[in-house]
Design an enzyme around this catalytic site. Structure first.
Site, mmCIF file in Angstrom:
data_model
loop_
_atom_site.group_PDB
_atom_site.id
_atom_site.type_symbol
_atom_site.label_atom_id
_atom_site.label_comp_id
_atom_site.label_asym_id
_atom_site.label_seq_id
_atom_site.Cartn_x
_atom_site.Cartn_y
_atom_site.Cartn_z
ATOM 1 N N ILE A 148 -8.313 7.707 -1.562
ATOM 2 C CA ILE A 148 -7.973 6.090 -1.675
ATOM 3 C C ILE A 148 -8.589 5.484 -0.173
ATOM 4 O O ILE A 148 -8.634 6.160 0.933
ATOM 5 C CB ILE A 148 -6.533 5.932 -1.553
ATOM 6 C CG1 ILE A 148 -6.170 4.204 -1.481
ATOM 7 C CG2 ILE A 148 -5.762 6.439 -0.364
ATOM 8 C CD1 ILE A 148 -4.815 3.896 -1.621
ATOM 9 N N SER A 149 -9.283 4.553 -0.506
ATOM 10 C CA SER A 149 -10.222 3.828 0.362
ATOM 11 C C SER A 149 -9.383 3.626 1.775
ATOM 12 O O SER A 149 -8.196 3.092 1.569
ATOM 13 C CB SER A 149 -11.167 2.846 0.222
ATOM 14 O OG SER A 149 -12.190 3.399 -0.646
ATOM 15 N N ALA A 150 -9.951 3.219 2.924
ATOM 16 C CA ALA A 150 -9.020 2.779 3.942
ATOM 17 C C ALA A 150 -8.831 1.407 3.716
ATOM 18 O O ALA A 150 -9.540 0.568 2.830
ATOM 19 C CB ALA A 150 -10.038 2.810 5.437
ATOM 20 N N HIS B 162 -10.978 -1.877 1.319
ATOM 21 C CA HIS B 162 -10.159 -2.764 0.261
ATOM 22 C C HIS B 162 -10.286 -4.150 0.515
ATOM 23 O O HIS B 162 -10.687 -5.232 -0.312
ATOM 24 C CB HIS B 162 -8.724 -2.350 0.083
ATOM 25 C CG HIS B 162 -8.558 -0.889 -0.543
ATOM 26 N ND1 HIS B 162 -7.411 -0.061 -0.301
ATOM 27 C CD2 HIS B 162 -9.291 -0.301 -1.447
ATOM 28 C CE1 HIS B 162 -7.405 0.762 -1.066
ATOM 29 N NE2 HIS B 162 -8.839 0.800 -1.697
ATOM 30 N N ARG C 131 0.970 -1.049 0.074
ATOM 31 C CA ARG C 131 0.012 -0.017 -0.077
ATOM 32 C C ARG C 131 0.732 1.327 -0.027
ATOM 33 O O ARG C 131 0.533 2.261 -0.636
ATOM 34 C CB ARG C 131 -0.999 0.089 1.281
ATOM 35 C CG ARG C 131 -1.941 1.336 1.343
ATOM 36 C CD ARG C 131 -2.695 0.993 2.618
ATOM 37 N NE ARG C 131 -3.534 2.422 2.731
ATOM 38 C CZ ARG C 131 -4.587 2.718 2.564
ATOM 39 N NH1 ARG C 131 -5.072 2.288 1.452
ATOM 40 N NH2 ARG C 131 -4.931 3.751 2.893
#
Length: 254
Positions: free
Chosen positions: A89-91, A95, A65
């Protein structure tokens, strides 16, 4: 995503996830000390039941990441982050959740579409899961994000797939999908639509699955399954908060 029992099992290292509307249904890791390794982050998500699949864990360990988060940000904290252009960007727990929901539709040789691919992180994970015999396509309407995501992918474990062409990222309106490689066995949408876009339903393979946040102020992560006869079933997985799925002009204006 499975609920965490917030009354008994949550330690002082937890705080409610700001991406979700109901603290009892989703928690993020508020680390007192920084998680400084990608593997440690994945192990955290496994420990708290977000990741159950060995395949998902392996892929998230392989795709670092840290390569997909803007420099200067804490890459391994379980929190969404701004990536510029009014996008995020999602946590990591989101994901992991989406990968778990789509796992059976991300087998070797399958086709997957990532709408709102952002920095390219989840697109890379998808590509690793479907492998060189499959096809992973990311669609993002901000050209600068597409350019930077390709550079991120070149540094990652998914670089060979990008070079060989089984992984690609394109500048396009994600609401229209990417018909050139359709139909898709899996579709992931990383922004909230007011309603499920019809082109994405049409590009979903019979037997395929789409995961998409739907709603405005109140949003649900919806799981859309297309049956063999072409009929559609929809269920809500959890309450979430995503940036809106909109036009490029509206996104930049907001």
């Amino acid at each position: 995503m499975d609920d965490v029992d917030t009354r008994d099992s949550v330690s002082d290292d937890f705080a409610p996830c700001t991406a979700c509307l109901y603290p009892s249904s989703c928690w993020r890791f508020w680390t007192r000390g920084a998680i400084d390794e990608n593997k440690a982050l994945v192990e955290h998500l496994q420990h708290y039941g977000v990741i159950k699949s060995r395949k998902v864990a392996e892929v998230m360990e392989k795709i670092d990441r840290g390569l997909f988060v803007p420099e200067g940000n804490p890459a391994y904290v379980d929190s969404p982050m701004q990536i510029g252009y009014n996008a995020t960007i999602s946590a990591p727990h989101m994901h992991g959740t989406c990968l778990e929901l789509l796992e059976e539709h991300l087998k070797s040789g399958m086709h997957v579409l990532d709408v709102g691919s952002g920095t390219g992180y989840l697109t890379a994970c998808f590509a690793m899961m479907v492998g060189p015999q499959g096809r992973a396509v990311g669609v993002e309407h901000i050209p600068e994000l597409v350019a930077s995501s390709i550079e991120n992918l070149k540094k990652s474990a998914a670089a060979p797939l990008l070079k060989e062409g089984s992984l690609s990222v394109h500048v396009a309106d994600g609401r229209l999908g990417w018909p050139e490689v359709a139909p898709y066995d899996a579709i992931h949408v990383g922004a909230a639509a007011l309603e499920i876009p019809q082109p994405l339903i049409e590009q979903l393979n019979p037997g395929g699955r789409m995961v998409i946040p739907v709603g405005n102020i109140f949003q649900d992560l919806q799981v859309v399954d297309k049956k063999a006869d072409g009929s559609i079933s929809v269920r809500s997985e959890t309450s979430v908060r995503y940036v809106p799925l909109t036009s490029r002009a509206s996104q930049l204006h907001n």
